[in-house]
Design a protein around this motif. Structure first.
Motif, mmCIF file in Angstrom:
data_model
loop_
_atom_site.group_PDB
_atom_site.id
_atom_site.type_symbol
_atom_site.label_atom_id
_atom_site.label_comp_id
_atom_site.label_asym_id
_atom_site.label_seq_id
_atom_site.Cartn_x
_atom_site.Cartn_y
_atom_site.Cartn_z
ATOM 1 N N LEU A 1 14.070 71.988 30.895
ATOM 2 C CA LEU A 1 14.221 72.733 32.028
ATOM 3 C C LEU A 1 15.079 73.556 32.203
ATOM 4 O O LEU A 1 14.881 74.738 33.044
ATOM 5 C CB LEU A 1 14.244 71.685 33.232
ATOM 6 N N SER A 2 16.323 73.387 31.753
ATOM 7 C CA SER A 2 17.439 74.340 31.963
ATOM 8 C C SER A 2 17.011 75.545 31.243
ATOM 9 O O SER A 2 17.291 76.777 31.655
ATOM 10 C CB SER A 2 18.729 73.926 31.452
ATOM 11 N N VAL A 3 16.382 75.772 30.138
ATOM 12 C CA VAL A 3 15.959 77.048 29.300
ATOM 13 C C VAL A 3 14.898 77.590 30.239
ATOM 14 O O VAL A 3 14.760 78.936 30.053
ATOM 15 C CB VAL A 3 15.787 76.471 27.965
ATOM 16 N N VAL A 4 13.932 76.802 30.551
ATOM 17 C CA VAL A 4 12.911 77.567 31.507
ATOM 18 C C VAL A 4 13.376 78.078 32.702
ATOM 19 O O VAL A 4 13.015 79.462 32.953
ATOM 20 C CB VAL A 4 11.906 76.554 31.710
ATOM 21 N N THR A 5 14.361 77.598 33.137
ATOM 22 C CA THR A 5 14.867 78.043 34.587
ATOM 23 C C THR A 5 15.871 79.236 34.382
ATOM 24 O O THR A 5 15.468 80.366 35.119
ATOM 25 C CB THR A 5 15.953 76.858 35.478
ATOM 26 N N PHE A 6 16.358 79.476 33.153
ATOM 27 C CA PHE A 6 17.466 80.491 32.786
ATOM 28 C C PHE A 6 16.518 81.702 32.576
ATOM 29 O O PHE A 6 16.672 83.052 33.273
ATOM 30 C CB PHE A 6 18.075 80.188 31.731
ATOM 31 N N VAL A 7 15.389 81.581 31.993
ATOM 32 C CA VAL A 7 14.318 82.670 31.675
ATOM 33 C C VAL A 7 13.521 83.215 33.147
ATOM 34 O O VAL A 7 13.518 84.323 33.415
ATOM 35 C CB VAL A 7 13.340 82.160 30.689
ATOM 36 N N LEU A 8 13.315 82.000 33.886
ATOM 37 C CA LEU A 8 12.661 82.301 35.195
ATOM 38 C C LEU A 8 13.701 83.194 36.160
ATOM 39 O O LEU A 8 13.248 84.231 36.637
ATOM 40 C CB LEU A 8 12.235 81.296 35.898
#
Length: 403
Positions: A114-121
């Protein structure tokens, strides 16, 4: 409908999605860190060819919990569109990823993903967060006083440790003593043993307690402001900053209550009225109200006219409505403006002032009454359909025309 749908879609995949995703990462980081701290770590593990001792994993679990709390605060900053919150999130998310990797447990996998997805978002929507952080001089002074008093206590205690204090061996011990003294906890494990140490502790106590009190006042002042604003029928600055895609009702008249009932649950409605008592009563009933002159430029800016989806004017004074419409059209040329006119001959004037739609409730009601008096058919059925009465849809009614 397409542009409105597209706007809602963009908001949900943009700023709102970034806010929600960051909020979830913060909550998950806190939960994961607490779970790993409670479970403990058996020993060392090898991560990407590097041996990570158990004590390091324990420390990353503890610091991961702190990162989670910081992400929660930053998420609400994103909700307000703050650029400082954007930078904080972009800095904290890689740290959270690293902490998840170092902890090396199955409980850390969801947090890592979730941290990786949120960073991209967040990175993709970075242009949406461009609002400067509005920090008052009082807040800067209070925070500076707190930092200065803690630095004074830490450096002074560490300098005097050998001759005047028992239990201070490192800089961390000195900071610990300064913090527990300023917070008035005072465990007693570190004590001054000379008159110089006691005098220094007294001076540190006065400075640190005063700075803590100043910061507490700065933190509590927004809460006090909220209570006062509610009592006075005014919106707080934070509430005003969150307004988006709302319906702005300028003024209060005979039609305001029916308008509020019709729009309730569909859109956020903000009523601007110069009557402070009326605004307070609307607030007590759960409506959003702001006290101010509906035709004043600053009042409309405060009520976020630039982000409003529509403007409604429906007071009993056509002249006041015209002034409000002129101001609204100047501040937001693209907003939809709907007006109710009291005198039918003023309809064209409100149109020229900038209203997109002008309706005369009196003329409309008179037309219905006259049609009914002259034997007009289906007038009541038409009224029920306009008002959304379900009874008008049952079997077409006895007066339904045959095809």
């Amino acid at each position: 409908m397409a542009p409105e749908w597209a706007g809602k879609y963009a908001r949900w995949v943009g700023t709102r999605a970034s806010f929600v995703s960051t909020l979830l990462v913060g909550i998950l980081a806190v939960i994961t860190g607490l779970a790993n701290i409670g479970a403990g770590f058996g020993g060392s593990v090898v991560v990407f060819g590097i041996t990570v001792p158990g004590v390091v994993r324990q420390i990353t679990a503890f610091t991961g919990t702190i990162s989670g709390f910081l992400l929660l605060l930053s998420a609400f900053g994103l909700r307000r569109g703050l650029q400082a919150a954007l930078y904080a999130v972009l800095a904290l998310l890689p740290i959270t990823v690293a902490q998840s990797v170092l902890q090396s447990t199955n409980r850390s996998i969801p947090l890592l993903t979730l941290s990786v997805v949120t960073f991209v978002l967040v990175l993709l929507n970075r242009r949406s967060f461009d609002r400067d952080l509005d920090v008052t001089t009082t807040q800067v002074a209070a925070l500076s006083a707190l930092a200065g008093s803690q630095a004074y206590g830490t450096i002074g205690t560490f300098t005097l440790r050998e001759e005047h204090f028992d239990g201070v061996n490192t800089l961390l011990d000195a900071f610990y003593f300064s913090l527990v003294t300023g917070s008035t906890v005072g465990y007693g494990d570190i004590t001054p043993r000379t008159a110089v140490g006691e005098l220094f502790t007294l001076s540190m106590l006065v400075l640190t307690v005063s700075s803590f009190a100043a910061v507490a006042g700065v933190v509590l002042s927004p809460l006090i402001e909220t209570r006062l604003s509610k009592a006075l029928g005014r919106m707080t600055q934070q509430q005003l900053e969150l307004l988006e895609n709302h319906v702005l009702v300028l003024g209060y008249g005979d039609l305001t209550e029916p308008i509020l009932e019709e729009l309730s649950g569909q859109r956020t409605v903000v009523v601007v009225t110069p009557n402070e008592e009326r605004a307070r009563r609307l607030t007590e009933r759960g409506y959003t109200a702001h006290t101010g002159d509906p035709s004043d430029e600053q009042t409309q800016r405060t009520a976020r006219i630039e982000t409003a989806a529509a403007v409604v004017t429906a007071t009993n004074n056509d002249a006041e409505d015209a002034l409000a419409i002129l101001t609204a059209r100047e501040l937001n040329p693209d907003v939809t403006i709907v007006a109710a006119v009291t005198q039918r001959e003023n309809a064209d004037k409100l149109k020229r002032a900038g209203a997109d739609t002008v309706i005369s409730p009196i003329s409309l009601g008179a037309h219905f009454l006259a049609e009914s008096a002259l034997g007009g058919e289906n007038v009541e059925e038409l009224e029920r359909r306009l008002l959304g009465d379900a009874s008008a849809d049952t079997d077409g009614g006895s007066n339904a025309p045959s095809e």
